[in-house]
Structures are given as C-alpha cells and as structure tokens.
Design a protein around this motif. Structure first.
Motif, short mmCIF file in Angstrom:
data_model
loop_
_atom_site.label_atom_id
_atom_site.label_comp_id
_atom_site.label_asym_id
_atom_site.label_seq_id
_atom_site.Cartn_x
_atom_site.Cartn_y
_atom_site.Cartn_z
N GLU A 74 0.86 -1.19 0.00
CA GLU A 74 0.00 0.00 0.00
C GLU A 74 0.90 1.23 0.00
O GLU A 74 1.81 1.36 0.81
N ARG A 134 -1.22 2.94 6.21
CA ARG A 134 -0.42 1.84 6.75
C ARG A 134 -0.12 2.02 8.24
O ARG A 134 0.19 1.05 8.93
N SER A 174 -8.89 2.96 8.89
CA SER A 174 -9.55 1.78 8.35
C SER A 174 -10.83 1.43 9.11
O SER A 174 -11.80 0.96 8.52
N VAL A 190 -4.13 -2.88 4.48
CA VAL A 190 -3.28 -1.69 4.45
C VAL A 190 -2.27 -1.65 5.60
O VAL A 190 -1.20 -1.04 5.47
#
Length: 374
Positions: free
Chosen positions: A51, A57, A63, A137
């Motif tokens: 990613e 990340r 997320s 991710v």
C-alpha cells in the motif's frame, strides 16, 4: 462486560480453531513505523506491491474509526516437504517457497479470522471489526511485533518464540478496548547469519529489506530478470527461503495443520512441462497456491532460468520450441538466452539462423545468451 475475561476466552477460542499465537495491542498510530516507511521509499527499497499511502499503513483508525484494539494472530506453516522428489540431470525441478505450500494462505487466514469475528459477535453483538491479511493496508509485521507475537529479526521477519519465522500473520481491528500485551525483546544478539547468507545482499542489516534485490520479489516480477540476478535465483520458481532456513531461531520447528496439505509433485515440479503449460492447465494445477497470484508468466520465465542454471542440455529441444513459437517476446528472449548459456558456442548457428526474424528486444537476449558468462 468483563473485558479481561473476554480476552482470555478469545485466546482459548483462537487456539481451538488453529490459531497458534495471538496477541493484543492498541489501535494507536504506528508513529515509529511511519518514519521507517518514509525512509524505505526514499531509499528505493519498496517492491511496489505494498500500500503506497503511508497514513493508511500507520493509522489503524483510518480503516476502522471505532477501533480501540488490534488482535494480531499467527499461524505456523510447515517447512519440511516429506517425500520431496529429487531434482536430477534429465529431470530437473523447481521449487515454490514454503509460504506458498498448500492452500493459499490468504484463504487459510481469512477462514480463521472470520471464525474469530463470528465468535466475538456472539459475545459482543454491537462490536465492529475489520480483518486484514497481507493485502490489507496495515503492516502485519508491525502489528504482530507491537502485540507481542515476536520480535523483528535482522531478516525482517517476526520471530515467534514457538513458531520461529515460519508464520502467516493477520490482524483484526476491533471496537473493544482489550488490554494490550507487551512487545518481546529483540534477541538476535550479534547473529548476522541471515544477512551474510542472503544470495543478493538484499538484507540491509537492521531488519530492513531492499525489495529490489530480494529474490522473493524478483521471482514475482513479470518482465525480464535483470542480468545480475539470473544465476542467483537458482531453481526458485516463487519466493526465497534462504534467510529463514539459516536462522538459528528456526531450528527444530516444523508446524503442521490439517488444512495445509502438502503436494510434493506440485511444490517441487518438473521444469520442462512448465514451459508450454496452458493458462487452464496452470490454473488447474497451481491456482490454489499463493505462488500463483502473478500468473504463469513469471513462473515460466523462472523455469527457463532454472534450466540455464542447471545447464540442462536435455531441455534444449523444448527451449528451442519455446524460442521459436511462444507469442510472448520476454519468454522467447529468455529461452534464447538460456539456449546460449547452456550450449555456449554450439548455440551460435541456431541463434544466428533466427536472429533477423526476431524483434529487437529478443535479439538483445540472443546476443547476451552467447556473450554473458555464467
């Protein structure tokens, strides 16, 4: 809700469904990782498979905004292939890396994470969860390290006390504030065996990996293999296990699971049949492996390179057929290169005969096949 008891129940349930190691950490940002990733990209070490958004990340709540914790899991995989066929002259074989043995690990891990999520929902009906495995991710290794599953070794792998580095990793963001576990202390000490034994010098020495030099990454690329690495990959068709095989922390470890079924003839396949395998044949034979995710083209290229590595003269008729008839320039070019490498001056007549009928990129490989020293 007794969160402390819930955590213990989750651990017990996880072990019952084939999760070998489980740890908990907060959903706080991975600030230290963020700077490492910035440096990693600036140095040109990235593979391009990761990613690219560093914020995604390193910031779990991007997320799952309601995330309070992350559950990290590890499942050990086998590294010994019982009944492995021998690679001998006239019947040379390639090798898939151990992480690709058995059913695609993405499926294996998702099945376990899905079961864990369903269990959590029976205990906390309004819980929110989001699971990730490899293609998610977040950095699986950074999460596992902070959750206490292991420490980051010099080879970049998370070294678990019971599983070594032979692990599939995954994680689940949850809206429950579980008590975090403590990270483990680094215990590589002065050992640099993995760094010293890396075939291409891809290990930087501080746990970082230059993906552009890593054989595992190189075997997954789709273009021509760079000249300096063609003899480095040996008979590897997908991935590389050298830095794990030499790690002292892996000594005596070989984890088995019923849903990781080993097929020696598929995991260590004959090279020549791979050269002209159709898409349908490839999918039917290798489609269930994680190592098939890039399709047959890189595998076939690597098989050609392996035959050159072995100087396998019995493969010359098949290599000539590929060089003359395969519709893909990269495969034809690599086949011509291999013919030159195997036969040396004896290949001159064949290569000269077909030189003018080829396109420029293939012609360059024909020339290199005759000139490049192994």
């Amino acid at each position: 809700m007794d969160i402390k008891q819930l955590k213990q129940d989750v651990i017990t349930y996880a072990h019952s469904i084939g999760i070998d190691s489980i740890g908990f950490t907060t959903a706080d940002p991975f600030d230290e990782l963020k700077q490492k990733l910035i440096d990693y990209h600036e140095k040109g070490y990235a593979s391009g498979f990761e990613e690219s958004d560093i914020s995604l990340r390193t910031e779990p709540k991007l997320s799952l905004p309601t995330a309070r914790s992350i559950i990290a899991i590890a499942v050990g995989y086998p590294n010994k292939l019982k009944g492995a066929p021998k690679s001998v002259k006239g019947d040379r074989r390639g090798m898939f890396a151990r992480a690709s043995w058995g059913q695609d690990y993405h499926t294996i891990m998702r099945n376990r994470l899905d079961k864990l999520a369903e269990y959590l929902k029976t205990r906390v009906p309004d819980i929110e969860v989001q699971s990730m495995v490899d293609t998610g991710v977040l950095s699986d290794r950074a999460v596992a390290e902070r959750a206490g599953l292991g420490f980051a070794g010099r080879n970049g792998f998370v070294i678990n006390p019971d599983l070594g580095t032979w692990t599939y990793l995954g994680e689940m963001l949850v809206s429950v504030p579980f008590e975090p576990d403590d990270p483990l202390m680094d215990s590589c000490g002065d050992c640099t065996i993995c760094v010293d034994r890396c075939p291409t010098g891809a290990l930087v020495g501080d746990g970082q990996l230059n993906s552009q030099k890593c054989i595992s990454f190189l075997t997954q690329t789709k273009g021509y293999m760079k000249d300096e690495y063609r003899y480095k990959i040996g008979n590897r068709l997908y991935g590389c296990d050298t830095c794990q095989q030499v790690c002292p922390k892996n000594k005596g470890i070989n984890t088995q699971h019923d849903d990781i079924v080993l097929e020696p003839e598929i995991l260590k396949p004959r090279l020549v049949p791979l050269l002209k395998m159709s898409n349908k044949e490839f999918k039917n034979t290798y489609g269930h492996l994680a190592g098939a995710w890039r399709g047959k083209k890189p595998i076939q290229r690597n098989a050609i390179l392996a035959l050159a590595h072995f100087k396998e003269t019995t493969a010359i008729p098949d290599l000539k057929d590929v060089a003359l008839n395969d519709p893909r320039p990269m495969i034809r070019g690599t086949a011509y290169w291999a013919i030159g490498q195997i036969l040396g001056e004896e290949a001159t007549e064949f290569i000269n005969e077909h030189y003018t009928s080829e396109i420029e990129e293939v012609q360059q490989e024909m020339i290199k096949g005759l000139e490049q020293e192994s």
